[in-house]
Design a protein around this motif. Structure first.
Motif, PDB file in Angstrom:
ATOM      1  N   GLU A 160      -2.846  -8.130 -23.366  1.00  0.00           N
ATOM      2  CA  GLU A 160      -4.197  -8.052 -23.910  1.00  0.00           C
ATOM      3  C   GLU A 160      -4.376  -6.645 -24.478  1.00  0.00           C
ATOM      4  O   GLU A 160      -4.523  -5.676 -23.737  1.00  0.00           O
ATOM      5  CB  GLU A 160      -5.257  -8.333 -22.855  1.00  0.00           C
ATOM      6  CG  GLU A 160      -6.656  -8.355 -23.462  1.00  0.00           C
ATOM      7  CD  GLU A 160      -7.713  -8.855 -22.495  1.00  0.00           C
ATOM      8  OE1 GLU A 160      -8.086 -10.045 -22.577  1.00  0.00           O
ATOM      9  OE2 GLU A 160      -8.128  -8.053 -21.643  1.00  0.00           O
TER      10      GLU A 160
ATOM     11  N   SER B 264      -8.353  -4.107 -34.854  1.00  0.00           N
ATOM     12  CA  SER B 264      -8.996  -5.129 -34.012  1.00  0.00           C
ATOM     13  C   SER B 264     -10.293  -4.591 -33.413  1.00  0.00           C
ATOM     14  O   SER B 264     -10.320  -3.506 -32.828  1.00  0.00           O
ATOM     15  CB  SER B 264      -8.050  -5.564 -32.890  1.00  0.00           C
ATOM     16  OG  SER B 264      -8.679  -6.506 -32.051  1.00  0.00           O
ATOM     17  N   SER B 265     -11.369  -5.358 -33.512  1.00  0.00           N
ATOM     18  CA  SER B 265     -12.681  -4.923 -33.003  1.00  0.00           C
ATOM     19  C   SER B 265     -12.956  -5.400 -31.586  1.00  0.00           C
ATOM     20  O   SER B 265     -13.992  -5.072 -31.010  1.00  0.00           O
ATOM     21  CB  SER B 265     -13.782  -5.434 -33.930  1.00  0.00           C
ATOM     22  OG  SER B 265     -13.773  -6.860 -33.979  1.00  0.00           O
ATOM     23  N   ARG B 266     -12.048  -6.157 -31.005  1.00  0.00           N
ATOM     24  CA  ARG B 266     -12.247  -6.663 -29.638  1.00  0.00           C
ATOM     25  C   ARG B 266     -10.886  -6.811 -28.950  1.00  0.00           C
ATOM     26  O   ARG B 266      -9.852  -6.878 -29.631  1.00  0.00           O
ATOM     27  CB  ARG B 266     -12.963  -8.012 -29.657  1.00  0.00           C
ATOM     28  CG  ARG B 266     -12.207  -9.106 -30.372  1.00  0.00           C
ATOM     29  CD  ARG B 266     -12.998 -10.416 -30.398  1.00  0.00           C
ATOM     30  NE  ARG B 266     -12.247 -11.487 -31.009  1.00  0.00           N
ATOM     31  CZ  ARG B 266     -12.172 -11.689 -32.326  1.00  0.00           C
ATOM     32  NH1 ARG B 266     -12.800 -10.862 -33.158  1.00  0.00           N
ATOM     33  NH2 ARG B 266     -11.462 -12.699 -32.818  1.00  0.00           N
ATOM     34  N   PRO B 267     -10.862  -6.860 -27.626  1.00  0.00           N
ATOM     35  CA  PRO B 267      -9.594  -7.082 -26.920  1.00  0.00           C
ATOM     36  C   PRO B 267      -8.948  -8.382 -27.395  1.00  0.00           C
ATOM     37  O   PRO B 267      -9.618  -9.406 -27.541  1.00  0.00           O
ATOM     38  CB  PRO B 267     -10.018  -7.175 -25.457  1.00  0.00           C
ATOM     39  CG  PRO B 267     -11.297  -6.411 -25.384  1.00  0.00           C
ATOM     40  CD  PRO B 267     -11.985  -6.661 -26.693  1.00  0.00           C
ATOM     41  N   THR B 268      -7.653  -8.318 -27.648  1.00  0.00           N
ATOM     42  CA  THR B 268      -6.958  -9.463 -28.239  1.00  0.00           C
ATOM     43  C   THR B 268      -5.721  -9.825 -27.428  1.00  0.00           C
ATOM     44  O   THR B 268      -4.809  -9.013 -27.294  1.00  0.00           O
ATOM     45  CB  THR B 268      -6.525  -9.154 -29.691  1.00  0.00           C
ATOM     46  OG1 THR B 268      -7.660  -8.718 -30.439  1.00  0.00           O
ATOM     47  CG2 THR B 268      -5.900 -10.366 -30.349  1.00  0.00           C
TER      48      THR B 268
ATOM     49  N   PRO C  97      -6.277  -3.664 -26.201  1.00  0.00           N
ATOM     50  CA  PRO C  97      -7.689  -3.272 -26.283  1.00  0.00           C
ATOM     51  C   PRO C  97      -8.160  -3.153 -27.720  1.00  0.00           C
ATOM     52  O   PRO C  97      -7.351  -3.045 -28.649  1.00  0.00           O
ATOM     53  CB  PRO C  97      -7.707  -1.905 -25.574  1.00  0.00           C
ATOM     54  CG  PRO C  97      -6.310  -1.399 -25.645  1.00  0.00           C
ATOM     55  CD  PRO C  97      -5.425  -2.612 -25.629  1.00  0.00           C
ATOM     56  N   ALA C  98      -9.460  -3.170 -27.888  1.00  0.00           N
ATOM     57  CA  ALA C  98     -10.037  -3.017 -29.225  1.00  0.00           C
ATOM     58  C   ALA C  98      -9.578  -1.694 -29.840  1.00  0.00           C
ATOM     59  O   ALA C  98      -9.515  -0.676 -29.158  1.00  0.00           O
ATOM     60  CB  ALA C  98     -11.559  -3.057 -29.140  1.00  0.00           C
ATOM     61  N   HIS C  99      -9.223  -1.756 -31.110  1.00  0.00           N
ATOM     62  CA  HIS C  99      -8.822  -0.573 -31.886  1.00  0.00           C
ATOM     63  C   HIS C  99      -7.603   0.135 -31.284  1.00  0.00           C
ATOM     64  O   HIS C  99      -7.494   1.362 -31.390  1.00  0.00           O
ATOM     65  CB  HIS C  99      -9.997   0.407 -32.025  1.00  0.00           C
ATOM     66  CG  HIS C  99     -11.208  -0.202 -32.642  1.00  0.00           C
ATOM     67  ND1 HIS C  99     -11.231  -0.692 -33.940  1.00  0.00           N
ATOM     68  CD2 HIS C  99     -12.451  -0.443 -32.119  1.00  0.00           C
ATOM     69  CE1 HIS C  99     -12.440  -1.181 -34.198  1.00  0.00           C
ATOM     70  NE2 HIS C  99     -13.196  -1.055 -33.126  1.00  0.00           N
TER      71      HIS C  99
END
Length: 321
Positions: free
Chosen positions: A83, A31-35, A85-87
């Motif tokens: 949520e 994932s490149s952004r918080p999801t 975090p990215a990566h």
């Protein structure tokens, strides 16, 4: 010799696979952004893994489950909205699920916020569902309230009102003999005026003392916020009060009638309620702004008149008059 070579190659391959498996546990995720991901109550780790793969938090649900079985321990996962975090690595993801580090969504009600504006905040709060009417004035305890994605606005409003009921039940038995309110409902009414009259927490008992003295002797409260409330129901007036509005007898206007208004004009906080139940021991009957954000108090009208002149001089010096 050939057999030893084959065994060596297999052992080397096994070591490489093992290293890849171990390193993959703490390697950066896709994932490149918080999801944000909502894990429903009762979800298994396998079901959560499928959700996480679909959301792009992890690359493979099967590999995540295998690594979790080897490295993750036996602690159960928690439900709620997370949520990630990215990566985030597989290790981080499982740690968040097991430790219950859910995303905190908040709706904040500042002290003295009228119910019409509380309603606005509830209706604008993202991810809440359903609708609610404007709540009864004075029924909500100002505070910050957490909620989860998909929760109903009615449920959050119920918590706000239950918090006020609880606070009032806790504070009411501690009222002093100086308090003039006869019921919890009256305490909310007077506390709402105290809340709107001063922005200084330290002044609340003194403001409550002045208004308690006025109620006790049958003197009008002359509180500007009670004039404005029936006009706007708590929204900003945006102009000066008209003479006709000062004279309007509508049940709220304390310039037109003695005693308490027919209802609260805002949602008071715990400190204002406590101030009304335990007002300052004072003989003061008047107060006016002092130019610093606070007020100066007076026992007599003559003293108050002098204080008003000082306040007007300050305003003239500021170019406000």
């Amino acid at each position: 010799m050939r057999k030893l070579l084959v065994l060596g190659l297999l052992a080397g391959a096994a070591i490489l696979v093992g290293l890849y498996f171990i390193q993959g546990w703490k390697a950066a995720g896709p994932s490149s952004r918080p999801t944000p991901v909502l894990i429903a109550s009762g979800s298994s780790l396998a079901a959560a893994a499928e959700q996480l793969e679909e959301a792009g938090v992890i690359g493979s649900a099967k590999r995540f489950l295998l690594q979790a079985k080897v490295f993750g321990g036996s602690a159960p996962i928690q439900a709620g909205e997370f949520e990630f975090p990215a990566h985030a690595s597989h290790s981080q993801v499982l740690g968040m699920l097991q430790n219950g580090k859910t995303l905190q969504r908040m709706v904040t009600v500042p002290e003295g916020l009228p119910s019409v504006l509380v309603h606005d905040r509830l209706m604008k709060a993202p991810t809440l569902t359903g609708s609610v009417p404007v709540p009864e004035e004075g029924s909500i305890l100002p505070d910050s309230y957490s909620y989860q994605r998909g929760e109903t606005r009615a449920a959050v409003l119920a918590r706000m009102q239950q918090a006020m009921d609880k606070a009032l039940a806790e504070l009411w038995p501690s009222r002093s003999a100086r308090s003039v309110v006869k019921t919890p409902a009256e305490a909310i009414v007077l506390a709402s005026i105290v809340e709107k009259e001063t922005g200084k927490a330290s002044e609340r008992p003194m403001i409550a003392g002045v208004y308690s003295n006025r109620v006790r002797i049958g003197m009008k409260l002359d509180a500007d916020p009670t004039v404005i409330y029936p006009i706007t129901k708590g929204r900003p007036l945006g102009r000066r009060i008209l003479r006709s509005e000062l004279q309007a007898n509508n049940g709220y206007n304390t310039y037109a009638r003695a005693g308490l208004p027919v209802g609260p004009i805002a949602n008071p906080g715990r400190e204002s309620i406590a101030a009304v139940l335990n007002p300052a021991d004072t003989r003061a009957l008047y107060f006016v702004a002092d130019g610093t954000g606070g007020h100066v108090f007076a026992d007599s009208y003559a003293e108050h008149t002098a204080n008003v002149r000082k306040w007007f001089a300050i305003r003239r010096a500021r170019g406000e008059m």
